[in-house]
Design a protein around this motif. Structure first.
Motif, mmCIF file in Angstrom:
data_model
loop_
_atom_site.group_PDB
_atom_site.id
_atom_site.type_symbol
_atom_site.label_atom_id
_atom_site.label_comp_id
_atom_site.label_asym_id
_atom_site.label_seq_id
_atom_site.Cartn_x
_atom_site.Cartn_y
_atom_site.Cartn_z
ATOM 1 N N ARG A 88 25.754 43.899 32.075
ATOM 2 C CA ARG A 88 26.517 43.466 33.247
ATOM 3 C C ARG A 88 25.652 42.679 34.224
ATOM 4 N N GLU A 92 26.612 38.961 35.500
ATOM 5 C CA GLU A 92 26.870 38.737 36.930
ATOM 6 C C GLU A 92 25.947 37.667 37.497
ATOM 7 N N GLU A 114 37.023 43.022 32.110
ATOM 8 C CA GLU A 114 36.365 43.722 33.215
ATOM 9 C C GLU A 114 35.833 42.729 34.245
ATOM 10 N N LYS A 117 38.606 41.624 36.455
ATOM 11 C CA LYS A 117 38.908 42.631 37.479
ATOM 12 C C LYS A 117 37.919 42.567 38.638
ATOM 13 N N MET A 118 36.664 42.252 38.311
ATOM 14 C CA MET A 118 35.611 42.181 39.319
ATOM 15 C C MET A 118 35.628 40.862 40.085
ATOM 16 N N LYS A 120 34.758 37.980 38.800
ATOM 17 C CA LYS A 120 33.661 37.122 38.334
ATOM 18 C C LYS A 120 34.149 36.027 37.393
#
Length: 494
Positions: A88, A92, A114, A117-118, A120
């Motif tokens: 991650r 990121e 995921e 959702k973040m 990114k």
């Protein structure tokens, strides 16, 4: 006798922008390694996140310069090849730089979900889906496209793959790529790559499966060779062959407007490393444009999917020398508190070379050594033949001094190839992993991403200690404690 610093200084152009020495201790990107060793201990893996951004910015600048120089009318898109490191913190950091992603497995897609959702990744992010695809992978790709990820591009690897999307995709438009099966380097075991569609089959695949379907569009041709991007007759021959196929197909297919030239940008593996990045990218852009102009077709947008280049130079592994063993009159072994075969699998599996330097004791005299790992496997070593030059390290008094070593530019593939957090040869635990970053003021900050793997985790995987498959680490630990209590009760009863 000369010191270890004298040896490195006289042998290489040292110090470098990346490596220097202060108070006889090594600095890596101005990170004081001994401070990290004192705080966290060894063995440890280290990731210096700013290096990822530095390389992304560098690649973008290379293509910007080349396109400006040749007045190239297409765009450049940087994709990160996720298989190089799925962590991650890597994704990121990379995604801070307005990049896009390339996947190779069904399980990449839940990671993308995921990241969405973040916040990114967005529906406009390019997601280039490569690899030989089994049903779960094509299902996940179809779901992404149906959910509005219009820039999700399945790259067809074989003639039948497209059939998986014909009934599963409900979106109005699907943009496809086709991977071309390039010829392998002359000294390779096989003549043609096992991946991709044969040159002779590409036109028919387009006509019969894409052109005939009103919602299917061919947008991209994909090119990749295993030896990577290097100035060789083999590379230029394969790139030219690929571009002539692109031009041929472009005249049949007006939707085709992009090429993906894959990854393979090299990283530094020794101080003798020389590679003119700008000249290489200039020549690639010039060659693409020349062939397109000769064929009277518009130049394509260019995609790359750099993996090792993105994350490789951000990584380091630091070990402590725990013993010195003179096995005969001339073979001196420095035994480390880790394992090459489990923690740097490319070093023995592929003969990958790394930059290796002493972390401390730079004012000590030096000697030629071999480095030995902890497993009982005869291949668990790193020596002059494995390295890019003779292997020298400081002489030190084991009773009064500690000696630490670092192997650098290890950030790509090693955790996934070694089975991070799994079961390793001789049950050597995965080392702790430390992340190094900078705050808004530019000050270094460190954090422990993961501690060294413990025995409870291994027992859980192996089915011992009351652990069951699917248990979390906490559940496995609690089960082991309950088992210990049961054993104590039995002892008391007896």
């Amino acid at each position: 006798m000369k010191t270890y610093y004298d040896l490195i200084d006289q042998t290489f152009e040292f110090p470098t922008r990346e490596f220097n020495v202060e108070n006889n201790e090594l600095m890596f990107n101005n990170v004081p390694l001994m401070d990290i060793v004192k705080e966290y201990g060894t063995p440890l893996k280290l990731t210096y996140l700013p290096k990822i951004t530095e390389h992304i910015e560098h690649a973008k600048l290379l293509f910007k310069n080349a396109m400006k120089r040749y007045n190239y009318k297409g765009n450049y898109t940087y994709c990160y090849c996720t298989k190089s490191s799925h962590f991650r913190f890597v994704l990121e950091e990379a995604l801070k730089n307005n990049i896009h992603l390339e996947t190779s497995s069904a399980y990449d897609i839940p990671i993308i979900r995921e990241l969405v959702k973040m916040g990114k990744v967005s529906k406009s992010t390019y997601i280039v889906c490569n690899g030989y695809k089994r049903p779960l992978y094509t299902q996940y790709i179809s779901e992404l496209i149906n959910d509005g990820f219009t820039n999700c591009i399945p790259v067809l690897d074989n003639l039948k793959e497209i059939e998986a999307y014909e009934n599963s995709i409900t979106a109005d438009t699907v943009n496809f790529g086709i991977r071309i099966a390039t010829d392998e380097e002359p000294n390779f075991a096989f003549y043609t790559s096992r991946l991709g569609v044969r040159y002779s089959d590409v036109n028919e695949l387009y006509r019969s499966k894409i052109q005939s379907n009103e919602k299917f569009k061919l947008k991209m041709l994909h090119f990749f060779i295993n030896t990577g991007i290097k100035d060789s007759a083999y590379y230029w021959s394969e790139l030219s062959r690929f571009m002539y196929k692109y031009c041929e197909l472009r005249k049949m297919c007006p939707d085709l407007d992009s090429i993906d030239i894959g990854g393979g940008m090299p990283i530094q593996t020794s101080f003798q490393f020389t590679y003119d990045y700008q000249a290489m990218i200039d020549q690639i852009v010039e060659s693409i444009q020349w062939i397109c102009n000769k064929s009277n077709v518009p130049v394509p947008h260019i995609f790359t999917e750099f993996g090792s280049y993105t994350v490789g130079e951000s990584g380091a592994v630091i070990y402590k020398v725990i013993d010195q063993k003179l096995q005969n009159d001339k073979e001196l072994w420095y035994m480390i508190d880790g394992s090459f075969i489990t923690q740097l699998p490319d070093s023995w599996g592929l003969g990958q070379k790394y930059i290796m330097l002493s972390v401390n004791n730079w004012d000590n005299p030096y000697q030629k050594v071999n480095l030995g790992g902890l497993t009982c496997d005869s291949h668990d070593f790193y020596n002059t033949e494995a390295h890019s030059a003779d292997l020298y390290l400081p002489i030190f008094d084991q009773d009064t001094e500690d000696q630490y070593i670092g192997l650098f530019h290890t950030g790509a593939y090693q955790e996934s190839l070694g089975g991070y957090g799994g079961i390793q040869h001789c049950l050597i635990p995965a080392p702790q992993h430390v992340i190094v970053d900078k705050d808004e003021e530019g000050n270094l900050r460190t954090r422990l991403f993961a501690p060294e793997q413990n025995s409870e985790v291994m027992l859980k995987i192996l089915g011992y200690g009351g652990a069951e498959p699917g248990m979390t680490e906490l559940e496995a630990t609690e089960a082991a404690e309950e088992r210990e209590e049961e054993v104590e009760l039995v002892k008391e009863e007896n």
